[in-house]
Design a protein around this motif. Structure first.
Motif, PDB file in Angstrom:
ATOM      1  N   PHE A  37       0.826  -1.197   0.000  1.00 22.66           N
ATOM      2  CA  PHE A  37       0.000   0.000   0.000  1.00 22.66           C
ATOM      3  C   PHE A  37       0.865   1.253   0.000  1.00 22.66           C
ATOM      4  O   PHE A  37       1.696   1.458   0.882  1.00 22.66           O
ATOM      5  N   ALA A  38       0.656   2.094  -1.019  1.00 21.64           N
ATOM      6  CA  ALA A  38       1.445   3.323  -1.170  1.00 21.64           C
ATOM      7  C   ALA A  38       0.554   4.540  -1.003  1.00 21.64           C
ATOM      8  O   ALA A  38      -0.648   4.497  -1.270  1.00 21.64           O
ATOM      9  N   THR A  39       1.144   5.631  -0.558  1.00 21.62           N
ATOM     10  CA  THR A  39       0.427   6.905  -0.475  1.00 21.62           C
ATOM     11  C   THR A  39       1.293   8.007  -1.063  1.00 21.62           C
ATOM     12  O   THR A  39       2.523   7.957  -0.993  1.00 21.62           O
ATOM     13  N   LEU A  40       0.628   8.980  -1.656  1.00 23.42           N
ATOM     14  CA  LEU A  40       1.286  10.206  -2.102  1.00 23.42           C
ATOM     15  C   LEU A  40       0.655  11.352  -1.321  1.00 23.42           C
ATOM     16  O   LEU A  40      -0.578  11.476  -1.277  1.00 23.42           O
ATOM     17  N   SER A  41       1.476  12.158  -0.686  1.00 18.17           N
ATOM     18  CA  SER A  41       0.976  13.225   0.175  1.00 18.17           C
ATOM     19  C   SER A  41       0.246  14.294  -0.634  1.00 18.17           C
ATOM     20  O   SER A  41       0.391  14.383  -1.861  1.00 18.17           O
ATOM     21  N   ILE A  42      -0.553  15.101   0.059  1.00 20.25           N
ATOM     22  CA  ILE A  42      -1.236  16.218  -0.591  1.00 20.25           C
ATOM     23  C   ILE A  42      -0.193  17.103  -1.268  1.00 20.25           C
ATOM     24  O   ILE A  42       0.813  17.461  -0.659  1.00 20.25           O
ATOM     25  N   PRO A  43      -0.394  17.427  -2.537  1.00 18.19           N
ATOM     26  CA  PRO A  43       0.647  18.166  -3.271  1.00 18.19           C
ATOM     27  C   PRO A  43       0.926  19.546  -2.695  1.00 18.19           C
ATOM     28  O   PRO A  43       0.026  20.255  -2.265  1.00 18.19           O
ATOM     29  N   ASN A 163      10.254  31.218 -15.141  1.00 14.54           N
ATOM     30  CA  ASN A 163       9.559  30.782 -13.934  1.00 14.54           C
ATOM     31  C   ASN A 163       9.256  29.291 -14.021  1.00 14.54           C
ATOM     32  O   ASN A 163       9.226  28.718 -15.111  1.00 14.54           O
ATOM     33  N   VAL A 164       8.981  28.683 -12.886  1.00 13.94           N
ATOM     34  CA  VAL A 164       8.614  27.279 -12.861  1.00 13.94           C
ATOM     35  C   VAL A 164       7.587  27.065 -11.760  1.00 13.94           C
ATOM     36  O   VAL A 164       7.681  27.656 -10.683  1.00 13.94           O
ATOM     37  N   ILE A 165       6.568  26.283 -12.072  1.00 15.67           N
ATOM     38  CA  ILE A 165       5.632  25.871 -11.047  1.00 15.67           C
ATOM     39  C   ILE A 165       6.049  24.472 -10.590  1.00 15.67           C
ATOM     40  O   ILE A 165       6.293  23.587 -11.406  1.00 15.67           O
ATOM     41  N   ILE A 166       6.202  24.309  -9.301  1.00 17.74           N
ATOM     42  CA  ILE A 166       6.645  23.047  -8.726  1.00 17.74           C
ATOM     43  C   ILE A 166       5.477  22.409  -7.982  1.00 17.74           C
ATOM     44  O   ILE A 166       4.889  23.017  -7.100  1.00 17.74           O
ATOM     45  N   ILE A 167       5.136  21.194  -8.382  1.00 22.32           N
ATOM     46  CA  ILE A 167       4.110  20.417  -7.689  1.00 22.32           C
ATOM     47  C   ILE A 167       4.825  19.217  -7.081  1.00 22.32           C
ATOM     48  O   ILE A 167       5.307  18.353  -7.794  1.00 22.32           O
ATOM     49  N   SER A 168       4.936  19.187  -5.767  1.00 22.75           N
ATOM     50  CA  SER A 168       5.727  18.140  -5.127  1.00 22.75           C
ATOM     51  C   SER A 168       4.878  17.292  -4.197  1.00 22.75           C
ATOM     52  O   SER A 168       3.899  17.754  -3.611  1.00 22.75           O
ATOM     53  N   THR A 169       5.261  16.032  -4.075  1.00 27.25           N
ATOM     54  CA  THR A 169       4.592  15.101  -3.180  1.00 27.25           C
ATOM     55  C   THR A 169       5.599  14.070  -2.706  1.00 27.25           C
ATOM     56  O   THR A 169       6.654  13.886  -3.325  1.00 27.25           O
ATOM     57  N   ARG A 170       5.279  13.405  -1.588  1.00 25.72           N
ATOM     58  CA  ARG A 170       6.155  12.367  -1.066  1.00 25.72           C
ATOM     59  C   ARG A 170       5.485  11.013  -1.231  1.00 25.72           C
ATOM     60  O   ARG A 170       4.298  10.849  -0.927  1.00 25.72           O
ATOM     61  N   LEU A 171       6.242  10.055  -1.734  1.00 22.18           N
ATOM     62  CA  LEU A 171       5.787   8.679  -1.903  1.00 22.18           C
ATOM     63  C   LEU A 171       6.205   7.873  -0.681  1.00 22.18           C
ATOM     64  O   LEU A 171       7.385   7.801  -0.353  1.00 22.18           O
ATOM     65  N   LYS A 172       5.226   7.279   0.005  1.00 19.43           N
ATOM     66  CA  LYS A 172       5.513   6.484   1.193  1.00 19.43           C
ATOM     67  C   LYS A 172       4.779   5.154   1.123  1.00 19.43           C
ATOM     68  O   LYS A 172       3.723   5.055   0.498  1.00 19.43           O
ATOM     69  N   PHE A 173       5.355   4.148   1.766  1.00 21.37           N
ATOM     70  CA  PHE A 173       4.724   2.835   1.868  1.00 21.37           C
ATOM     71  C   PHE A 173       4.514   2.500   3.336  1.00 21.37           C
ATOM     72  O   PHE A 173       5.409   2.685   4.158  1.00 21.37           O
ATOM     73  N   GLU A 174       3.329   1.996   3.637  1.00 16.75           N
ATOM     74  CA  GLU A 174       2.988   1.764   5.032  1.00 16.75           C
ATOM     75  C   GLU A 174       3.764   0.591   5.638  1.00 16.75           C
ATOM     76  O   GLU A 174       4.035   0.581   6.823  1.00 16.75           O
ATOM     77  N   LEU A 176       6.792  -0.626   4.324  1.00 24.43           N
ATOM     78  CA  LEU A 176       8.171  -0.651   3.849  1.00 24.43           C
ATOM     79  C   LEU A 176       8.875   0.639   4.252  1.00 24.43           C
ATOM     80  O   LEU A 176       8.246   1.690   4.338  1.00 24.43           O
ATOM     81  N   ASP A 177      10.179   0.558   4.464  1.00 31.66           N
ATOM     82  CA  ASP A 177      10.954   1.756   4.772  1.00 31.66           C
ATOM     83  C   ASP A 177      11.385   2.392   3.449  1.00 31.66           C
ATOM     84  O   ASP A 177      12.530   2.279   3.020  1.00 31.66           O
ATOM     85  N   ILE A 178      10.417   3.030   2.805  1.00 28.06           N
ATOM     86  CA  ILE A 178      10.637   3.641   1.497  1.00 28.06           C
ATOM     87  C   ILE A 178      10.059   5.049   1.515  1.00 28.06           C
ATOM     88  O   ILE A 178       8.925   5.251   1.907  1.00 28.06           O
ATOM     89  N   ASP A 179      10.853   5.995   1.104  1.00 30.08           N
ATOM     90  CA  ASP A 179      10.421   7.394   1.129  1.00 30.08           C
ATOM     91  C   ASP A 179      11.084   8.124  -0.040  1.00 30.08           C
ATOM     92  O   ASP A 179      12.307   8.247  -0.089  1.00 30.08           O
ATOM     93  N   GLY A 180      10.286   8.568  -1.000  1.00 33.44           N
ATOM     94  CA  GLY A 180      10.830   9.297  -2.136  1.00 33.44           C
ATOM     95  C   GLY A 180      10.009  10.539  -2.396  1.00 33.44           C
ATOM     96  O   GLY A 180       8.889  10.683  -1.892  1.00 33.44           O
ATOM     97  N   GLU A 181      10.558  11.462  -3.162  1.00 37.00           N
ATOM     98  CA  GLU A 181       9.848  12.708  -3.464  1.00 37.00           C
ATOM     99  C   GLU A 181       9.738  12.891  -4.970  1.00 37.00           C
ATOM    100  O   GLU A 181      10.719  12.742  -5.706  1.00 37.00           O
ATOM    101  N   LEU A 182       8.525  13.184  -5.420  1.00 33.84           N
ATOM    102  CA  LEU A 182       8.257  13.438  -6.829  1.00 33.84           C
ATOM    103  C   LEU A 182       7.964  14.918  -7.021  1.00 33.84           C
ATOM    104  O   LEU A 182       7.096  15.472  -6.347  1.00 33.84           O
ATOM    105  N   LEU A 183       8.697  15.554  -7.920  1.00 35.10           N
ATOM    106  CA  LEU A 183       8.462  16.960  -8.243  1.00 35.10           C
ATOM    107  C   LEU A 183       8.120  17.067  -9.715  1.00 35.10           C
ATOM    108  O   LEU A 183       8.774  16.464 -10.564  1.00 35.10           O
ATOM    109  N   ILE A 184       7.061  17.819 -10.006  1.00 38.63           N
ATOM    110  CA  ILE A 184       6.665  18.086 -11.383  1.00 38.63           C
ATOM    111  C   ILE A 184       6.991  19.547 -11.666  1.00 38.63           C
ATOM    112  O   ILE A 184       6.467  20.451 -11.010  1.00 38.63           O
TER     113      ILE A 184
END
Length: 205
Positions: A37-43, A163-174, A176-184
């Motif tokens: 189970f994975a979650t992406l935080s509120i952007p 200019n740049v608009i950055i939309i970022s979120t964190r990928l986490k697994f409930e 697993l010890d996994i934590d990554g960040e996705l930036l658009i």
């Protein structure tokens, strides 16, 4: 640049909602592939001068240890780049979840896995966003590097736009010890187009 100068609160909230829907597609795809189970935080949404990007990333992304940084160009009306950052320990744990044995895990194997994860996140997230905005996008092949400092990030994107608009979120697994960040990261013209589409959506509510 203050986000309020380009996006008002209603526009920002609308974009966050669109991204939440898009992230739902991405988390479903990742969950299915890894059976976890994975979650992406509120952007989190920011608009900054592109020349300030490295300073922004150095504050937002902790690179005290080696990280995989994967970049993938987005082509189309919504143009820019996806940037996925994940520490080596998290990448290692993903590799175990993919079924690799400990003695099989090398930097090359990890790079291949991060490329695959980035492809999934990019195609699921941006494709869903583009679908909701009724536009088409394509993706260039992703490129992954191992960095221990943002200053080593060689990115032509920084030189192309004001200019740049950055939309970022964190990928986490409930489980697993996994934590990554996705930036658009999107371009000047994309900011104008996104604002136009958002206002059309708001007018139809």
């Amino acid at each position: 640049m203050n986000i309020k100068e380009i996006l008002n609160e209603d526009e920002k909230d609308c974009l966050q909602e669109l991204m939440n829907i898009a992230y739902g597609s991405a988390t479903a795809a990742i969950t299915e592939i890894l059976d976890a189970f994975a979650t992406l935080s509120i952007p989190k949404i920011e608009i900054i001068k592109t020349k300030e990007l490295k300073d922004y990333l150095s504050k937002e992304v902790c690179l005290d240890s080696a990280h995989f940084v994967c970049m993938q160009q987005i082509n189309g009306v919504i143009a820019g780049e996806n940037l996925f950052v994940i520490d080596k320990e998290s990448a290692y744990n993903i590799a175990l979840k993919f079924g690799l044995e400990e003695d099989e895990i090398t930097d090359n194997e990890l790079s291949d896995i991060i490329l695959e994860i980035t492809n999934i996140l990019s195609s699921s997230t941006i494709s869903k966003l583009a679908e909701d905005m009724h536009v088409s996008v394509s993706f260039s092949p992703p490129d992954v590097k191992i960095l221990d400092t943002i200053s080593k990030l060689d990115n032509q994107f920084i030189e192309k736009y004001q200019n740049v608009i950055i939309i970022s979120t964190r990928l986490k697994f409930e489980d697993l010890d996994i934590d990554g960040e996705l930036l658009i990261l999107t371009t000047d013209k994309s900011i104008d187009y996104i604002k136009k589409i958002i206002n059309k959506i708001l007018e139809e509510l």
